[in-house]
Design a protein around this motif. Sequence first.
Motif, mmCIF file in Angstrom:
data_model
loop_
_atom_site.group_PDB
_atom_site.id
_atom_site.type_symbol
_atom_site.label_atom_id
_atom_site.label_comp_id
_atom_site.label_asym_id
_atom_site.label_seq_id
_atom_site.Cartn_x
_atom_site.Cartn_y
_atom_site.Cartn_z
ATOM 1 N N VAL A 67 -6.582 4.220 6.510
ATOM 2 C CA VAL A 67 -6.039 5.476 5.981
ATOM 3 C C VAL A 67 -7.183 6.428 5.654
ATOM 4 C CG1 VAL A 67 -4.938 6.482 3.935
ATOM 5 C CG2 VAL A 67 -3.846 4.568 5.135
ATOM 6 N N THR A 99 5.757 10.142 0.385
ATOM 7 C CA THR A 99 4.838 9.009 0.369
ATOM 8 C C THR A 99 5.122 8.106 1.566
ATOM 9 O OG1 THR A 99 6.291 7.646 -0.996
ATOM 10 C CG2 THR A 99 4.667 8.985 -2.154
ATOM 11 N N VAL A 135 -4.005 6.745 -2.869
ATOM 12 C CA VAL A 135 -3.811 5.431 -2.250
ATOM 13 C C VAL A 135 -3.644 4.446 -3.393
ATOM 14 C CG1 VAL A 135 -4.755 3.646 -0.748
ATOM 15 C CG2 VAL A 135 -5.245 6.051 -0.279
ATOM 16 N N TYR A 136 -2.508 3.834 -3.419
ATOM 17 C CA TYR A 136 -2.140 2.939 -4.510
ATOM 18 C C TYR A 136 -1.838 1.574 -3.913
ATOM 19 C CZ TYR A 136 0.636 1.311 -8.533
ATOM 20 O OH TYR A 136 1.128 0.598 -9.594
ATOM 21 N N VAL A 193 0.794 5.482 -0.020
ATOM 22 C CA VAL A 193 -0.095 6.615 0.248
ATOM 23 C C VAL A 193 0.685 7.912 0.085
ATOM 24 C CG1 VAL A 193 -1.545 7.742 1.985
ATOM 25 C CG2 VAL A 193 -1.401 5.242 1.908
ATOM 26 N N ARG A 210 -5.844 0.327 3.766
ATOM 27 C CA ARG A 210 -6.517 1.323 2.929
ATOM 28 C C ARG A 210 -7.711 1.918 3.645
ATOM 29 N NH1 ARG A 210 -11.198 1.171 0.086
ATOM 30 N NH2 ARG A 210 -11.313 -0.940 0.805
ATOM 31 N N VAL A 232 0.871 -1.173 0.000
ATOM 32 C CA VAL A 232 0.000 0.000 0.000
ATOM 33 C C VAL A 232 0.909 1.224 0.000
ATOM 34 C CG1 VAL A 232 -1.774 1.265 1.279
ATOM 35 C CG2 VAL A 232 -1.783 -1.244 1.267
#
Length: 125
Positions: free
Chosen positions: A90, A72, A114-115, A39, A87, A37
Motif C-alpha cells: 500500500v 476505506t 493504515v490500521y 486503509v 501494508r 488491514v
Amino acid sequence: MEKVADARRWTHWTDNYFVASANLRSIVAKRQSMWRVIVRISYFRDAGSQLRNNHVAPFFAALGLQNTATGTFESPAVDRIQAANQRSQVLQAVANPQQFPEVHALAALKHLWVYIDQAHVSAAS
C-alpha cells in the motif's frame, strides 16, 4: 520444619507454573493470530477521485482489500506476514501518484491511514 514446608510449596508452585506455561504456549501456537488491514486514502487535486477509483482501488482489490463503501478498504483476516506485506505494498502504491499519465501534475497525498488490528475470527472458521 517450616523451611521444608516452604520449599515444598515453592517446588509445587514452580512445577505448576512450568506446566501452565507449557500449556499456554501450546494453546497460543495452535491459535495463530489473524490480522486485518484497513486503509483510508485521499489525494489533493484528484478530481472526482479518479486516481483513487481508477488506479488505487483496483490495486487494493488485487491485494485482497475490499472497498467498504465508507471510503476505506479492508482486508479479510490474514496472517501477520500477509498483513505486513499488504501494508508495505500500500505504501509503495501511493508514494508516487504521477506514475499514472492522466493524473494531475500536482496531485499529492492528502491523507493515508493504515490500521492493522487483530481480527476476531469465530470458532467456526
